[in-house]
Design a protein around this motif. Structure first.
Motif, PDB file in Angstrom:
ATOM      1  N   ILE A   1      10.744 -13.230   2.476  1.00 17.75           N
ATOM      2  CA  ILE A   1       9.574 -13.526   1.634  1.00 17.75           C
ATOM      3  C   ILE A   1       9.976 -14.446   0.472  1.00 17.75           C
ATOM      4  CG2 ILE A   1       7.873 -12.488   0.063  1.00 17.75           C
ATOM      5  CD1 ILE A   1       8.021  -9.963   1.944  1.00 17.75           C
ATOM      6  N   ILE A   2      11.079 -14.086  -0.201  1.00 14.23           N
ATOM      7  CA  ILE A   2      11.521 -14.905  -1.342  1.00 14.23           C
ATOM      8  C   ILE A   2      11.994 -16.279  -0.842  1.00 14.23           C
ATOM      9  CG2 ILE A   2      13.139 -15.067  -3.279  1.00 14.23           C
ATOM     10  CD1 ILE A   2      13.340 -11.968  -3.182  1.00 14.23           C
ATOM     11  N   GLY A   3      12.797 -16.268   0.216  1.00 14.50           N
ATOM     12  CA  GLY A   3      13.391 -17.513   0.722  1.00 14.50           C
ATOM     13  C   GLY A   3      12.352 -18.502   1.221  1.00 14.50           C
ATOM     14  N   PHE A   4      11.351 -18.017   1.937  1.00 14.50           N
ATOM     15  CA  PHE A   4      10.291 -18.910   2.437  1.00 14.50           C
ATOM     16  C   PHE A   4       9.527 -19.535   1.249  1.00 14.50           C
ATOM     17  CE2 PHE A   4       9.336 -17.230   7.018  1.00 14.50           C
ATOM     18  CZ  PHE A   4      10.631 -17.557   7.381  1.00 14.50           C
ATOM     19  N   ALA A   5       9.190 -18.676   0.274  1.00 13.30           N
ATOM     20  CA  ALA A   5       8.413 -19.176  -0.871  1.00 13.30           C
ATOM     21  C   ALA A   5       9.227 -20.192  -1.665  1.00 13.30           C
ATOM     22  CB  ALA A   5       7.996 -18.003  -1.762  1.00 13.30           C
ATOM     23  N   VAL A   6      10.469 -19.839  -1.975  1.00  6.43           N
ATOM     24  CA  VAL A   6      11.304 -20.739  -2.787  1.00  6.43           C
ATOM     25  C   VAL A   6      11.623 -22.022  -2.011  1.00  6.43           C
ATOM     26  CG1 VAL A   6      13.572 -20.980  -3.894  1.00  6.43           C
ATOM     27  CG2 VAL A   6      12.279 -18.863  -4.164  1.00  6.43           C
ATOM     28  N   GLY A   7      12.028 -21.881  -0.761  1.00 15.00           N
ATOM     29  CA  GLY A   7      12.380 -23.047   0.054  1.00 15.00           C
ATOM     30  C   GLY A   7      11.193 -23.975   0.248  1.00 15.00           C
ATOM     31  N   GLY A   8      10.034 -23.397   0.548  1.00 14.90           N
ATOM     32  CA  GLY A   8       8.827 -24.201   0.759  1.00 14.90           C
ATOM     33  C   GLY A   8       8.424 -24.929  -0.510  1.00 14.90           C
ATOM     34  N   MET A   9       8.494 -24.237  -1.646  1.00 17.36           N
ATOM     35  CA  MET A   9       8.096 -24.868  -2.908  1.00 17.36           C
ATOM     36  C   MET A   9       9.085 -25.963  -3.313  1.00 17.36           C
ATOM     37  SD  MET A   9       6.199 -22.106  -5.277  1.00 17.36           S
ATOM     38  CE  MET A   9       7.395 -20.802  -5.272  1.00 17.36           C
ATOM     39  N   LEU A  10      10.373 -25.714  -3.079  1.00 24.05           N
ATOM     40  CA  LEU A  10      11.378 -26.737  -3.416  1.00 24.05           C
ATOM     41  C   LEU A  10      11.164 -28.013  -2.601  1.00 24.05           C
ATOM     42  CD1 LEU A  10      14.762 -24.826  -3.798  1.00 24.05           C
ATOM     43  CD2 LEU A  10      13.680 -26.292  -5.486  1.00 24.05           C
ATOM     44  N   ALA A  11      10.657 -27.858  -1.391  1.00 21.88           N
ATOM     45  CA  ALA A  11      10.452 -29.029  -0.528  1.00 21.88           C
ATOM     46  C   ALA A  11       9.237 -29.844  -0.959  1.00 21.88           C
ATOM     47  CB  ALA A  11      10.279 -28.583   0.924  1.00 21.88           C
ATOM     48  N   VAL A  12       8.242 -29.181  -1.526  1.00 24.50           N
ATOM     49  CA  VAL A  12       6.960 -29.858  -1.769  1.00 24.50           C
ATOM     50  C   VAL A  12       6.700 -30.153  -3.244  1.00 24.50           C
ATOM     51  CG1 VAL A  12       4.446 -29.607  -1.557  1.00 24.50           C
ATOM     52  CG2 VAL A  12       5.936 -28.891   0.327  1.00 24.50           C
TER      53      VAL A  12
END
Lengths: 235, 256
Positions: free
Chosen positions: A42-53
């Motif tokens: 949950i944390i990794g998807f949110a952080v990774g997705g936000m860092l990309a966009v």
């Protein structure tokens, strides 16, 4: 001198007979690892997705910290969690040290950077491809993140499985914060370390076989997912 | 005219719409990057509906101009006005774009369209039927549940066009939509564009294919080195281009 063949037979017997001690250790290991991986996902998807966009000050530094944390030595992670959760530490009041919860926290710290970094990479690659199309459609940043996470689903499953592989095989951090207490915080890896040092090779070997089987299953799942994704041109 | 889906505005509705987006005006529009003027003081007023074709040799700034018009990139100088109003979210919602290389999500053909519809705020109950009608329009209804990226190149580009049309845009941009397609796929795309134009959709298409420009254009924008060289009605442009560079280009000469 240890008779390997005899030890192997005894180990297999324990597995086939579903030895209660063995089952308890395996169940606790899976409970701790699955919980940690679920939280880290949950944390990794949110952080990774936000860092990309998203573009924000400190984005590059955060990405660098996450990348560097992928190689965080488990004993160091264990030490930090120990210092935070010990009676003298800032979270000592929670009395979590030497509990499965402490082990979950330690594993979350180890696994989250892996999932976040792989998620960021996956989402960045996709965003590069989709950027103009999504902007043309008027997508908001949050809907871009959800689009990228869904479209990267096959690659993200492999990221989660990579995180699971690291967590289930981890020994240093859970040993420090869990204490390897019998029937309370004893996992497969800590039990193998202990039983081997005690000369109880049967149980250590049985646990080792189960760990290997889990690792093998993860790799087969990874291969299957990759094949499925390439069949659909979804890779 | 093809049998158009119900979700499309009728040409009459579109013509009567009080919120028409035309004329499109470009005022002293420039784009500069790395010390180069990629688009150089372009002044243009596109008044008429129908199909406008942007032509010019490679590197003349055709695709950049299209992206500027659609608001995908910001000009360094000048302004773009749609019926007197600068580009905003509301205006972009009434436009759609098809890119040279099909950009398709890793989902089924139908899901690519429903995703676009959801981003444009179309209700969940309407998305499925609208997607199916758009697929029918492009002759792709049988491939509705096929992963989009395993379709052939021509089918992928038709799907991109179906996705754009499913949004019922007032303005449709296309950047070399048939650049790498065979004649049959090119014909299918061109038919859809001519039909979209009959439905009152303003089509602005970039091409370097002179034959395609002759088949489609009502008016032609000719660019060279980022500058607007000519803007003419198609018959006049194809019969008697005014500039030497356009004449040479139309004659098949090597324009540098």
């Amino acid at each position: 001198m240890i008779d390997l063949a005899q030890a192997l037979r005894a180990a297999l017997r324990q597995i086939v007979n579903l030895d209660p001690e063995l089952i308890q250790i395996v169940a606790l290991s899976l409970k701790v690892t699955l919980s940690a991986v679920a939280i880290a996902t949950i944390i990794g998807f949110a952080v990774g997705g936000m860092l990309a966009v998203y573009r924000f000050p400190g984005r590059g530094a955060l990405a660098a910290i996450i990348n560097a944390s992928m190689g965080l030595p488990p004993v160091v992670a264990g030490l930090f969690v120990y210092l935070f959760l010990s009676n003298a530490g800032p979270l000592g009041v929670l009395q979590l040290l030497y509990t499965p919860q402490a082990m979950i926290i330690a594993q979350v710290i180890l696994v989250t950077p892996i999932i976040a970094a792989l998620t960021r990479q996956t989402c960045e690659d996709l965003f590069e491809e989709y950027r103009e199309q999504l902007r043309s459609l008027g997508a908001s940043s949050s809907s871009i993140v959800t689009t990228l996470l869904w479209d990267g689903r096959y690659r993200l499953v492999t990221a989660v499985l990579a995180g699971f592989g690291r967590a289930i095989a981890e020994v240093g951090a859970v040993m420090i914060v869990g204490g390897n207490i019998d029937h309370v915080t004893r996992t497969m890896t800590t039990a193998i370390a202990l039983e081997t040092s005690k000369g109880n090779i049967d149980l250590a070997l049985a646990l080792g076989i189960i760990l290997l089987a889990i690792a093998l299953t993860i790799n087969m799942a990874l291969m299957g997912i990759r094949r499925l994704a390439s069949n659909f041109a979804y890779a | 005219m093809l049998d158009y889906p119900r979700f499309f505005a009728t040409p009459e509705d579109r013509a009567l719409s009080s919120e028409r987006l035309l004329p499109l005006e470009l005022r002293r529009l420039s784009l500069q990057a790395r010390g180069q003027r990629l688009i150089d003081s372009v002044d243009l007023k596109v008044q008429d509906p129908g199909i406008s074709v942007i032509m010019g040799p490679n590197g003349s700034g055709k695709s950049l101009l299209l992206r500027l018009m659609h608001g995908l990139i910001e000009p360094t100088e000048g302004a773009i006005l749609w019926a007197g109003t600068p580009m905003n979210g509301q205006i972009r919602r009434r436009q759609a774009m098809v890119f040279q290389k099909p950009v398709l999500l890793r989902r089924t053909a139908a899901a690519n369209i429903t995703h676009a519809l959801s981003l444009r705020g179309v209700g969940r109950s309407e998305r499925g039927s609208r997607a199916f009608e758009a697929l029918q329009l492009a002759g792709l209804e049988r491939q509705a549940f096929t992963p989009a990226r395993v379709l052939s190149g021509g089918e992928q580009q038709r799907l991109c066009l179906a996705r754009a049309l499913s949004l019922d845009p007032d303005i449709l941009f296309l950047d070399e939509p048939t650049a790498s397609l065979d004649p049959a796929s090119t014909l299918a795309i061109e038919r859809l564009l001519i039909d979209a134009q009959h439905r009152g959709i303003k089509v602005i298409v970039v091409t370097h294919d002179v034959g395609q420009a002759r088949r489609l254009a009502q008016d032609v924008v000719f660019l060279h080195h980022g500058r607007l060289i000519e803007y003419q009605s198609a018959p006049r442009f194809f019969e008697r281009p005014e500039s030497d560079v356009a004449r040479s280009f139309m004659a098949g000469g090597l324009v540098l």
